[in-house]
Scaffold this motif. Structure first.
Motif, PDB file in Angstrom:
ATOM      1  N   PHE A  55      31.676  33.934  18.744  1.00 27.26           N
ATOM      2  CA  PHE A  55      31.229  33.983  20.139  1.00 27.26           C
ATOM      3  C   PHE A  55      30.089  32.992  20.359  1.00 27.26           C
ATOM      4  O   PHE A  55      30.105  32.212  21.309  1.00 27.26           O
ATOM      5  CB  PHE A  55      30.767  35.398  20.494  1.00 27.26           C
ATOM      6  CG  PHE A  55      30.408  35.579  21.940  1.00 27.26           C
ATOM      7  CD1 PHE A  55      31.313  36.143  22.810  1.00 27.26           C
ATOM      8  CD2 PHE A  55      29.168  35.192  22.429  1.00 27.26           C
ATOM      9  CE1 PHE A  55      30.983  36.319  24.158  1.00 27.26           C
ATOM     10  CE2 PHE A  55      28.832  35.346  23.751  1.00 27.26           C
ATOM     11  CZ  PHE A  55      29.743  35.917  24.632  1.00 27.26           C
ATOM     12  N   ALA A  59      30.561  29.767  22.780  1.00 28.00           N
ATOM     13  CA  ALA A  59      29.784  29.808  24.024  1.00 28.00           C
ATOM     14  C   ALA A  59      28.956  28.537  24.172  1.00 28.00           C
ATOM     15  O   ALA A  59      28.916  27.929  25.249  1.00 28.00           O
ATOM     16  CB  ALA A  59      28.893  31.042  24.052  1.00 28.00           C
ATOM     17  N   THR A 188      36.726  35.607  23.103  1.00 31.86           N
ATOM     18  CA  THR A 188      35.847  36.428  23.940  1.00 31.86           C
ATOM     19  C   THR A 188      34.745  35.560  24.535  1.00 31.86           C
ATOM     20  O   THR A 188      34.411  35.694  25.709  1.00 31.86           O
ATOM     21  CB  THR A 188      35.240  37.585  23.117  1.00 31.86           C
ATOM     22  OG1 THR A 188      36.300  38.343  22.540  1.00 31.86           O
ATOM     23  CG2 THR A 188      34.377  38.478  23.997  1.00 31.86           C
ATOM     24  N   GLY A 189      34.203  34.654  23.714  1.00 31.11           N
ATOM     25  CA  GLY A 189      33.182  33.721  24.219  1.00 31.11           C
ATOM     26  C   GLY A 189      33.721  32.890  25.353  1.00 31.11           C
ATOM     27  O   GLY A 189      33.048  32.693  26.378  1.00 31.11           O
ATOM     28  N   VAL A 192      34.082  35.128  28.519  1.00 28.85           N
ATOM     29  CA  VAL A 192      32.791  35.486  29.136  1.00 28.85           C
ATOM     30  C   VAL A 192      32.172  34.273  29.807  1.00 28.85           C
ATOM     31  O   VAL A 192      31.711  34.343  30.955  1.00 28.85           O
ATOM     32  CB  VAL A 192      31.840  36.087  28.074  1.00 28.85           C
ATOM     33  CG1 VAL A 192      30.431  36.214  28.622  1.00 28.85           C
ATOM     34  CG2 VAL A 192      32.356  37.435  27.620  1.00 28.85           C
ATOM     35  N   ILE A 193      32.180  33.127  29.138  1.00 28.14           N
ATOM     36  CA  ILE A 193      31.594  31.922  29.732  1.00 28.14           C
ATOM     37  C   ILE A 193      32.403  31.497  30.951  1.00 28.14           C
ATOM     38  O   ILE A 193      31.855  30.992  31.932  1.00 28.14           O
ATOM     39  CB  ILE A 193      31.514  30.787  28.685  1.00 28.14           C
ATOM     40  CG1 ILE A 193      30.566  31.177  27.557  1.00 28.14           C
ATOM     41  CG2 ILE A 193      31.069  29.484  29.329  1.00 28.14           C
ATOM     42  CD1 ILE A 193      29.167  31.545  27.998  1.00 28.14           C
ATOM     43  N   LEU A 195      33.667  33.424  33.100  1.00 28.62           N
ATOM     44  CA  LEU A 195      33.285  34.288  34.222  1.00 28.62           C
ATOM     45  C   LEU A 195      31.946  33.912  34.832  1.00 28.62           C
ATOM     46  O   LEU A 195      31.661  34.257  35.971  1.00 28.62           O
ATOM     47  CB  LEU A 195      33.207  35.747  33.756  1.00 28.62           C
ATOM     48  CG  LEU A 195      34.531  36.428  33.451  1.00 28.62           C
ATOM     49  CD1 LEU A 195      34.291  37.799  32.838  1.00 28.62           C
ATOM     50  CD2 LEU A 195      35.382  36.549  34.708  1.00 28.62           C
ATOM     51  N   VAL A 196      31.103  33.209  34.061  1.00 21.31           N
ATOM     52  CA  VAL A 196      29.772  32.861  34.550  1.00 21.31           C
ATOM     53  C   VAL A 196      29.894  31.715  35.555  1.00 21.31           C
ATOM     54  O   VAL A 196      30.462  30.674  35.229  1.00 21.31           O
ATOM     55  CB  VAL A 196      28.847  32.459  33.380  1.00 21.31           C
ATOM     56  CG1 VAL A 196      27.485  32.016  33.901  1.00 21.31           C
ATOM     57  CG2 VAL A 196      28.698  33.614  32.399  1.00 21.31           C
TER      58      VAL A 196
END
Length: 197
Positions: A55, A59, A188-189, A192-193, A195-196
Motif C-alpha cells: 500500500f 500510494a 488497495t493503495g 484508495v488513492i 478515490l482521493v
C-alpha cells in the motif's frame, strides 16, 4: 454516497466463495495453498506487513506523478511535463536496485525480521519527509528515495522470513501467498488513492 447494490452483492458473494474455498483447502488431502501455514504467527505477520508495504509503495507511486504534473495554478501542482515527472521519479526506482544487495547483506548479518522492521520504519520516515517536501520537485525526489529505500529492504526480507517459517514442501505456496498479499496492498493503495480528489 453508498455503493451500488451490484457492488455490495459481489462483495458478499466474494466473501462466501472465500469462506468455502478456505474450508475446502483445509479439508483436502493436497491443498493448493496450505492455509495452516498461513496462520503461523511469523508468516501471518509477514503477510500483514506485505499488505502495508505494498500500500505504502503504490500510494507514493500514484500520488507523486500527479503532484508533479498538476498545473501550478492548482496551488499544489508543480507543472512538470510527463517526461520531467518520470525523470524526477527515476532515481527512486534506481534506489531500490541499489539497496537490494545491501538488504541481503543486512538480512544475513542481522536477520530478516530486523531488515523488515527497518524497511517499514524507513517507509514511515519517507512519508514524514513527504509531509515537508511535497511543495517542490526536490522534496518529492527525496521523498521517493527514502520511501523506495524502505520498500527495497522490506520486500527483500519477506521471502526469507516466509521460507524460514514454513516446511520446505510449502515454501513455494507460502511465498506465492505472500506475493498475493503484496498485490492486495498495491491494489488497495490504487483504489484508495483513486478515490482521493
Amino acid at each position: 454516497m453508498l455503493p451500488a447494490p451490484l457492488t455490495l452483492g459481489l462483495f458478499a458473494a466474494a466473501a462466501v466463495v472465500l469462506l468455502f474455498w478456505g474450508i475446502w483447502e483445509t479439508r483436502t488431502k493436497d491443498p493448493l495453498v496450505d492455509l495452516r501455514t498461513a496462520i503461523i504467527p511469523r508468516v501471518l505477520l509477514t503477510n500483514i506487513a506485505s499488505i502495508f508495504v505494498g500500500f505504502g509503495m503504490y500510494a507514493s507511486m500514484l500520488v507523486m506523478p500527479q503532484i508533479l504534473q498538476m498545473p501550478e495554478a492548482t496551488g499544489y501542482g508543480l507543472g512538470q511535463s510527463i517526461l520531467a515527472a518520470g525523470l524526477w521519479m527515476a532515481p527512486a526506482g534506481l534506489m531500490m536496485l541499489v539497496l537490494s544487495p545491501v538488504g541481503g547483506r543486512l538480512t544475513d548479518s542481522r536477520g530478516p525480521k530486523f531488515t523488515l522492521v527497518l524497511g517499514g520504519a524507513i517507509i514511515a520516515l519517507g512519508y514524514g519527509v513527504g509531509m515537508l517536501g511535497m511543495g517542490s520537485t526536490w522534496g518529492l525526489l527525496v521523498t521517493g528515495l527514502v520511501i523506495n529505500s524502505g520498500v527495497a529492504l522490506a520486500y527483500g526480507a519477506m521471502p526469507a522470513l516466509i521460507m524460514g517459517s514454513v516446511p520446505i514442501s510449502e515454501t513455494a505456496a507460502a511465498n506465492g501467498f505472500n506475493a498475493l498479499m503484496r498485490s492486495l496492498g498495491t491494489t488497495t493503495g490504487a483504489a484508495v488513492i483513486g478515490l482521493v480528489p
